[in-house]
Write a protein that holds these residues in place. Sequence first.
Motif, short mmCIF file in Angstrom:
data_model
loop_
_atom_site.label_atom_id
_atom_site.label_comp_id
_atom_site.label_asym_id
_atom_site.label_seq_id
_atom_site.Cartn_x
_atom_site.Cartn_y
_atom_site.Cartn_z
N ILE A 60 0.63 -1.32 0.12
CA ILE A 60 -0.17 -0.17 -0.27
C ILE A 60 0.87 1.57 0.29
O ILE A 60 0.86 2.30 -0.97
CB ILE A 60 -1.21 0.11 1.17
N ALA A 61 1.77 1.66 1.24
CA ALA A 61 2.92 2.47 0.93
C ALA A 61 3.60 2.51 -0.45
O ALA A 61 4.36 3.46 -1.19
CB ALA A 61 3.82 2.37 1.60
N LEU A 62 3.19 1.68 -1.23
CA LEU A 62 4.49 1.42 -2.82
C LEU A 62 3.75 2.29 -3.42
O LEU A 62 3.82 2.51 -4.36
CB LEU A 62 4.48 0.45 -2.95
N GLY A 63 1.99 1.78 -3.54
CA GLY A 63 1.29 2.23 -4.51
C GLY A 63 1.22 3.95 -4.39
O GLY A 63 1.57 4.91 -4.79
N PHE A 64 1.70 4.52 -2.76
CA PHE A 64 1.36 6.24 -2.12
C PHE A 64 2.18 6.58 -3.43
O PHE A 64 2.51 7.88 -3.11
CB PHE A 64 1.41 6.31 -1.24
N LEU A 65 4.01 5.61 -2.81
CA LEU A 65 4.91 6.77 -2.61
C LEU A 65 5.07 6.61 -5.11
O LEU A 65 5.31 7.84 -5.41
CB LEU A 65 6.05 5.54 -2.97
N LEU A 66 4.45 5.79 -5.35
CA LEU A 66 4.57 5.92 -6.92
C LEU A 66 3.75 6.58 -7.44
O LEU A 66 4.14 7.54 -8.08
CB LEU A 66 4.31 4.03 -7.72
#
Length: 216
Positions: free
Chosen positions: A144-150
């Motif tokens: 989920i954090a990855l998606g926010f970062l991208l």
Amino acid sequence: MTFLKTLTHRHTTKAYDKTRKIPADIFAQLLEALRYSPSSVNSQPWHFFVADNDEGKARIAKATSGPFAFNLSRVTDASHVIALCARTSLPAEYLQTITDQEQIDGRYADDATKESITKGRNTFVGLHEQEGDLTAWTQKQTYIALGFLLLSAGFLGVDATPMEGFDAAVLDKELGLKEKGLTPAVLVSLGYHSDADFNAKLPKSRLSEKSLFTHL
């Protein structure tokens, strides 16, 4: 840039311009995107290792050898690289730090609310411990954090490359992850693409709305 333009413009960068660095104020916003990413019961079961210089990137690049050498330049040539790691356990003392921070941030109207939220979180974590899938669950939360970062990178005009192609055992040893109660989930390179980035020139391709969505 509009939201839809951000979605259609961002791409997985294949080659970086190693002469360009992300401005400090922009990168600070990307770190905040990670910090403010949502997680189940606000468990925040992650830790992020940030490489913003050649020495740090070289340490992460050790995990891009052998069959993963295709990702080497995407680590060494990028402006910044972040290793997103998931926690392998959520001990009581860690959960207490979350409760303490929520108290500081004014999340509790009274002691009863604090007790209820804390109990709920501890119960939910305990269920995953009993089922034996805690690490799989924390990995999902980390994505989920990855998606926010991208998405945040795209909105801020920063190019990015999420990478699962790395030697997890090498990275574990290099960063001492096991001793820290962590396991690597995914690497993300950040910076600005070079002219060699063929993917920047290609049109976006996704399945049609009709094939992806069923309206009930």
